[in-house]
Write a protein that holds these residues in place. Structure first.
Motif, PDB file in Angstrom:
ATOM      1  N   ILE A  52       0.820  -1.216   0.000  1.00 14.99           N
ATOM      2  CA  ILE A  52       0.000   0.000   0.000  1.00 14.99           C
ATOM      3  C   ILE A  52       0.854   1.266   0.000  1.00 14.99           C
ATOM      4  O   ILE A  52       0.353   2.363   0.233  1.00 14.99           O
ATOM      5  CB  ILE A  52      -0.967   0.027   1.210  1.00 14.99           C
ATOM      6  N   GLN A  58       5.544   6.605   0.473  1.00 12.19           N
ATOM      7  CA  GLN A  58       4.253   7.278   0.610  1.00 12.19           C
ATOM      8  C   GLN A  58       3.124   6.261   0.471  1.00 12.19           C
ATOM      9  O   GLN A  58       3.243   5.305  -0.286  1.00 12.19           O
ATOM     10  CB  GLN A  58       4.089   8.336  -0.505  1.00 12.19           C
ATOM     11  N   LEU A  59       2.034   6.513   1.177  1.00 14.76           N
ATOM     12  CA  LEU A  59       0.864   5.635   1.041  1.00 14.76           C
ATOM     13  C   LEU A  59       0.214   5.861  -0.319  1.00 14.76           C
ATOM     14  O   LEU A  59       0.076   6.999  -0.760  1.00 14.76           O
ATOM     15  CB  LEU A  59      -0.146   5.956   2.138  1.00 14.76           C
ATOM     16  N   VAL A  60      -0.155   4.773  -0.991  1.00 11.58           N
ATOM     17  CA  VAL A  60      -0.784   4.936  -2.305  1.00 11.58           C
ATOM     18  C   VAL A  60      -2.144   4.237  -2.365  1.00 11.58           C
ATOM     19  O   VAL A  60      -2.699   4.049  -3.436  1.00 11.58           O
ATOM     20  CB  VAL A  60       0.107   4.402  -3.443  1.00 11.58           C
ATOM     21  N   GLY A  61      -2.664   3.829  -1.214  1.00  7.05           N
ATOM     22  CA  GLY A  61      -3.969   3.166  -1.224  1.00  7.05           C
ATOM     23  C   GLY A  61      -3.913   1.872  -2.005  1.00  7.05           C
ATOM     24  O   GLY A  61      -3.005   1.066  -1.828  1.00  7.05           O
ATOM     25  N   LEU A  62      -4.851   1.695  -2.910  1.00  7.65           N
ATOM     26  CA  LEU A  62      -4.906   0.441  -3.666  1.00  7.65           C
ATOM     27  C   LEU A  62      -4.197   0.576  -5.017  1.00  7.65           C
ATOM     28  O   LEU A  62      -4.370  -0.264  -5.891  1.00  7.65           O
ATOM     29  CB  LEU A  62      -6.355   0.017  -3.868  1.00  7.65           C
TER      30      LEU A  62
ATOM     31  N   LEU B  16      -7.605   3.247   3.652  1.00  8.13           N
ATOM     32  CA  LEU B  16      -6.478   3.122   2.730  1.00  8.13           C
ATOM     33  C   LEU B  16      -6.648   4.042   1.538  1.00  8.13           C
ATOM     34  O   LEU B  16      -5.730   4.758   1.141  1.00  8.13           O
ATOM     35  CB  LEU B  16      -6.398   1.682   2.208  1.00  8.13           C
ATOM     36  N   LEU B  17      -7.862   4.009   0.953  1.00 16.40           N
ATOM     37  CA  LEU B  17      -8.099   4.797  -0.246  1.00 16.40           C
ATOM     38  C   LEU B  17      -7.963   6.279   0.058  1.00 16.40           C
ATOM     39  O   LEU B  17      -7.427   7.044  -0.726  1.00 16.40           O
ATOM     40  CB  LEU B  17      -9.494   4.495  -0.798  1.00 16.40           C
ATOM     41  N   THR B  19      -6.183   7.674   2.424  1.00 22.27           N
ATOM     42  CA  THR B  19      -4.843   8.119   2.768  1.00 22.27           C
ATOM     43  C   THR B  19      -3.912   8.111   1.565  1.00 22.27           C
ATOM     44  O   THR B  19      -2.759   8.477   1.683  1.00 22.27           O
ATOM     45  CB  THR B  19      -4.227   7.219   3.850  1.00 22.27           C
ATOM     46  N   ALA B  20      -4.412   7.668   0.398  1.00 22.08           N
ATOM     47  CA  ALA B  20      -3.546   7.624  -0.772  1.00 22.08           C
ATOM     48  C   ALA B  20      -3.096   9.028  -1.147  1.00 22.08           C
ATOM     49  O   ALA B  20      -3.905   9.857  -1.522  1.00 22.08           O
ATOM     50  CB  ALA B  20      -4.285   6.988  -1.936  1.00 22.08           C
ATOM     51  N   CYS B  21      -1.798   9.292  -1.010  1.00 23.13           N
ATOM     52  CA  CYS B  21      -1.348  10.616  -1.404  1.00 23.13           C
ATOM     53  C   CYS B  21      -0.212  10.543  -2.409  1.00 23.13           C
ATOM     54  O   CYS B  21       0.050  11.497  -3.122  1.00 23.13           O
ATOM     55  CB  CYS B  21      -0.921  11.432  -0.189  1.00 23.13           C
TER      56      CYS B  21
END
Lengths: 303, 442
Positions: A52, A58-62, B16-17, B19-21
Motif C-alpha cells: 500500500i 508514501q501511502l498509495v492506497g490500492l 487506505l483509499l 490516505t492515498a497521497c
C-alpha cells in the motif's frame, strides 16, 4: 494434530482434558511462536505495508493493486493457477482418500511397506524431485519414453506444450506431496473406533457403504485440513514452472504463475511494491478459501 | 460476528483509499550519468569479492596465482546463463539492504548493461574512469558497443560470439555441395538437401537465440532503443520477414529442425546429420566438439552469409560474456587490475574456450585453435571477418529476446504453426514485456 500419529494402538486417550494448564506449555510453544513471528507474521505485515506504499514510502492506497491487476500477465497467470489448483485439488482429494481407504481396509499385510513407499518421494527435497521429473518428461532420456511417444510427444518441447502444463504440474505435485497426506488419512482412519465399523458390518453394510456412510463423514475435518494446506501450496506454485522453464531454455513464460509474476516484479523490474501487491492478493485468496473451508467443514467444533 | 469483520474490512479499505497521497507508479529510473560517478572511500589493500561462472573460475584463480598480494574472495554462480537473472536479482536485494555487492561480476549476457548502468546509483561503474584508455582501445572494433551508454563504457567484454557459418566439411564433400556465400544460395541448398538427402539438416530454429542468429544478421529492427527509454518494435519489416519466411520454407521442406541444438533428443539422433548451421563462434568447441563429440577434422567455419540485395554483409552475435566493476567497490584499483588481466592477457585468454574480445589475445587464440587440429581447416579467416561484421543496429535491451522467442514462438512451432503466423503474437509479446520494464513503446 495428534492424528498425524500412525500408531494403531493409542494409549489411554482423553486424559488431556482433565489436566491443569502448566507453565511448561508456554515454553514448548515459544519456539514455534518466535519462528512464526519472525518468518511468518513480520514478513506478512511488511508485505502488506509495501503493497500500500510506493518506493518513496508514501501511502498509495490500492494503487499497486490496480496497477498489477491491469498488467497483461495478471489474468493469464491467475487463469493458469486456477486451472492447475482445480485439477490438483480434485485429484488429490479423490486419490488420497481412495488410496488411504484401500491401505486401511484391504491391504493390511502389505500396508507397512506401502506406507513407506508412499512417504518416500515426500522425503526428497522439492527441487530435487522436480529435476527428477525433468528427466522423466524428456523422451530422449526418459525410462518411460515409450509412454510419452505413444501420446505422439517425441521431444521435450512437445511434452511441455502450454496446454499440458497444469496436468504435468499436478502429476509432479501429486508424486512429491500426496504420500504424506495418505499417511495422515490412514492415521485418521485408525482413529475411527473398531466397534462402529463392526456394528455397521453386523447391520449388513458392505465395504463401499462403510466408506461412504461412516469413514468419509468422520474424515471430513482431515480432508478440509488437507484442502486448506494444499490450496495454499498450490496457489504458490513456483519451483515447477521455474525449473521446467530453465530446462527447456525458456519455453514457459517467466510469469506463468502469480508467484513467478511477483518474482519478476521484484527482481526484474525492481518493483518491490508491485510484487508485494501480488503476494497480498494470494494471501487474501488463501485466507478467504481457508475461512470458507473451516466454517463449511465445521473444523473447530468438538464432537 | 461476520458483519463486524466485514465492517472492519470496509472501514480499513476506505481508510487506505483516503490516505492515498503518493503515486503508485514505480520510481522512474534516471539514466546513468558517468560524470557524477563518485568513488566510495578506497582501501587499496582490501579484499574484493568476485562473482564468476564455473567456466571463468580457473582464470580468476590464475590471476590470484600471478598476483599473490591481492585478496580475492571468489564466488561461483550461474553467470546468468540461459536467461537466468541471478546477478540482477541479487543486486536488487543488495540495493535494498545497502551492502553486499560483488566488486567484480562476470555475466554471460551483454544485455545486462541495460539494467546495470541505470538506476539511482547504477551497479556498474563506468570502466573508462577506472581502466586506462590504452587498454580499452586494444579491443576489437565494436566489441565494447554493448557496454556503451552514451559515451561511457560500463563493462569490459570477455569474448565475442560473432555468428559464422559452421559446416561439416566431410559430409559436404561427400555430398558434393559447395559452401554457400549468400542466404539465397543457403536456402536453395537447404531445399536440395531436403530432397536429395532427407534427414540431414542445414540449421535449427528451436534455439532461444534464433533471433540473434537469423534476425540480427538480416538487420531486423526487432527492438531499436533510442534516447530516453524509447523502443520501436517492427517484426513486420521486410528485413525481418525475409529471414522468417526462409526459415519457414526450410522447416516445411524438412532440412531445418524445430529443436534446439542442446535438446537431448537432438544431440542423440540429429547431431551427426547436421550438415551446416549458422551459429556463434562458440559452437565450434562448445557444441561440435564437447557436446556433439564430432571427430577431429570434420568441422569447418565459413564467413557470414550475405543477402544478395544488400551491399554489405552483416552478421549476428549470440552472447559473449562481460565483466562488471561495482560502483560501490572499496578497492577499484584491484578490481580494475583483475578485470584488465582476465580480459586482455595472453595467459588468461590464449587458451580460453571462447573467442577473445581483445585483439592481440584473439590472434594468439586463433593460432592455438589451429594447433589443436580439431577443425578441418583454419577458422581464422572466417572468425576475423565475422568479428568486424556484427550489425550495430541491434539494441541491447533489459528484456531478453531469447526468452520471448522461446516462450512465444517455439511452442507454436511445435504445434505445427509457422513463424510467420506467430509474428503478431510475437511482436505483442515483445512490446508488452518492454512496457512492463518501463520502456516507451512505439
Amino acid at each position: 494434530m495428534a492424528v498425524a500419529s500412525t500408531s494403531a494402538r493409542r494409549p489411554e486417550g482423553g486424559v488431556r482434558g482433565g489436566q491443569k494448564p502448566s507453565r511448561a506449555g508456554y515454553f514448548f510453544v515459544s519456539g514455534y511462536v518466535i519462528l512464526l513471528v519472525a518468518f511468518g507474521i513480520l514478513p506478512t505485515v511488511y508485505a502488506v505495508w509495501l503493497s500500500i506504499s510506493n518506493s518513496r514510502g508514501q501511502l498509495v492506497g490500492l494503487g499497486n493493486f490496480l496497477r498489477t491487476f491491469t498488467d497483461y500477465r495478471f489474468a493469464a497467470a491467475f487463469t493458469h493457477i486456477v486451472v492447475y489448483v482445480l485439477i490438483w485439488l480434485v485429484t488429490l482429494m479423490v486419490l488420497v482418500v481412495t488410496l488411504a481407504l484401500m491401505l486401511h481396509g484391504r491391504m493390511r499385510r502389505t500396508s507397512a511397506a506401502l506406507r513407506f513407499v508412499y512417504y518416500l518421494p515426500g522425503a526428497l527435497a522439492g527441487v530435487a524431485s522436480v529435476v527428477l521429473w525433468l528427466i522423466l518428461l524428456d523422451p530422449a532420456n526418459s525410462p518411460v519414453g515409450f509412454i510419452l511417444e505413444a501420446f505422439g510427444w517425441d521431444s521435450l518441447a512437445t511434452v511441455i506444450l502450454p496446454s499440458h502444463l497444469p496436468v504435468l504440474f499436478t502429476v509432479i505435485a501429486f508424486w512429491t506431496g500426496a504420500g504424506g497426506w495418505i499417511l495422515v488419512m490412514y492415521g485418521a482412519l485408525n482413529n475411527i473406533p473398531a466397534e462402529i465399523l463392526e456394528a455397521a458390518r453386523a447391520d449388513g453394510a458392505g465395504t463401499f457403504r462403510i466408506a461412504m456412510r461412516i469413514q468419509l463423514p468422520l474424515l471430513r475435518k482431515w480432508i478440509a485440513y488437507m484442502l486448506i494446506l494444499a490450496f495454499a501450496t498450490g496457489t504458490q506454485l513456483f519451483v515447477e514452472p521455474q525449473l521446467v522453464s530453465t530446462a527447456s531454455f525458456g519455453m514457459i513464460p517467466d510469469g506463468w504463475s502469480p508467484n513467478q509474476l511477483s518474482y519478476q516484479y521484484a527482481f526484474q523490474a525492481g518493483d518491490f511494491n508491485g510484487a508485494a501487491a501480488l503476494a497480498v492478493d494470494l494471501l487474501f485468496v488463501g485466507l478467504a478459501c481457508a475461512t470458507a473451508v473451516v466454517f463449511r467443514g465445521r473444523m473447530f467444533e468438538r464432537d | 460476528m461476520n458483519h463486524r469483520i466485514a465492517g472492519a474490512v470496509a472501514v480499513f479499505g476506505a481508510a487506505l483509499l483516503l490516505t492515498a497521497c503518493g503515486s503508485a507508479d514505480p520510481a522512474p529510473a534516471p539514466s546513468a550519468d558517468a560524470e557524477q560517478f563518485k568513488q566510495v572511500a578506497q582501501d587499496p589493500a582490501g579484499e574484493i569479492t568476485v562473482w564468476a561462472d564455473a567456466t571463468r573460475v580457473p582464470v580468476v584463480e590464475a590471476y590470484q596465482k600471478a598476483h599473490p598480494e591481492a585478496k580475492i574472495k571468489l564466488v561461483t554462480y550461474s553467470g546468468n546463463a540461459n536467461g537466468a537473472t541471478d546477478l540482477q536479482t541479487k543486486v536488487q536485494l543488495f540495493d535494498r539492504t545497502g551492502s553486499g555487492w560483488p566488486d567484480v561480476a562476470f555475466s554471460t549476457t551483454t544485455a545486462d548493461t541495460a539494467w546495470a548502468a541505470f538506476g539511482a546509483k547504477p551497479y556498474a561503474a563506468p570502466v573508462d574512469k577506472v581502466i586506462d584508455q590504452s587498454v580499452l582501445s586494444g579491443f576489437s572494433p565494436g566489441a565494447l558497443d554493448p557496454c556503451k551508454v552514451g559515451e561511457n563504457v560500463y563493462c569490459v567484454r570477455n569474448d565475442l560470439a560473432q555468428v559464422v557459418l559452421w559446416y561439416n566439411k566431410k559430409l559436404l564433400d561427400e555430398f558434393g555441395y559447395q559452401v554457400p556465400t549468400t542466404w539465397e544460395e543457403y536456402q536453395t541448398l537447404g531445399e536440395k538437401v531436403a530432397t536429395e538427402h532427407p534427414g540431414y539438416l542445414v540449421g535449427t530454429a528451436g534455439d532461444p537465440w534464433m533471433p540473434e542468429i537469423y534476425l540480427w544478421a538480416s538487420q531486423c529492427p526487432a527492438s531499436t532503443v533510442t534516447e530516453g527509454k524509447n523502443v520501436t518494435v517492427d517484426l513486420k519489416n521486410e528485413k525481418c520477414t525475409r529471414a522468417v519466411s526462409m526459415i519457414d520454407t526450410l522447416i516445411k521442406a524438412g532440412s531445418m529442425s524445430k529443436s534446439s541444438v542442446f535438446d537431448a533428443g537432438f544431440i542423440k539422433d540429429k547431431a551427426a546429420k547436421l550438415l551446416m548451421a549458422p551459429g556463434p563462434s562458440w559452437y565450434g568447441q562448445v557444441l561440435f566438439n564437447a557436446t556433439f563429440k564430432i571427430p577431429k577434422g570434420e568441422i569447418a567455419a565459413a564467413a557470414p552469409l550475405k543477402y544478395a540485395a544488400d551491399s554489405e554483409t552483416f552478421t549476428g552475435n549470440v552472447g559473449g560474456g562481460v565483466w562488471y566493476i561495482s560502483s560501490h567497490s572499496k578497492n577499484l584499483k584491484t578490481a580494475a587490475d583483475l578485470v584488465s588481466w582476465v580480459t586482455t592477457s595472453d595467459e588468461a585468454q590464449g587458451n580460453a574456450g571462447t573467442y577473445p574480445a581483445f585483439q592481440s589475445a584473439a590472434t594468439l587464440w586463433l593460432s592455438n585453435q589451429q594447433a589443436t587440429g580439431y577443425f578441418a581447416q583454419d577458422i581464422a579467416p572466417a572468425f576475423t571477418t565475422a568479428a568486424k561484421q556484427v550489425w550495430p543496429g541491434w539494441s541491447a535491451t533489459q528484456y531478453s529476446h531469447e526468452s520471448i522467442y522461446a516462450s512465444t514462438v517455439v511452442p507454436a512451432l511445435n504445434q505445427g504453426q509457422t513463424i510467420t503466423s506467430t509474428l503478431d503474437a510475437w511482436q505483442t509479446a515483445i512490446k508488452n514485456k518492454a512496457a512492463t520494464l518501463g520502456y516507451k513503446v512505439s
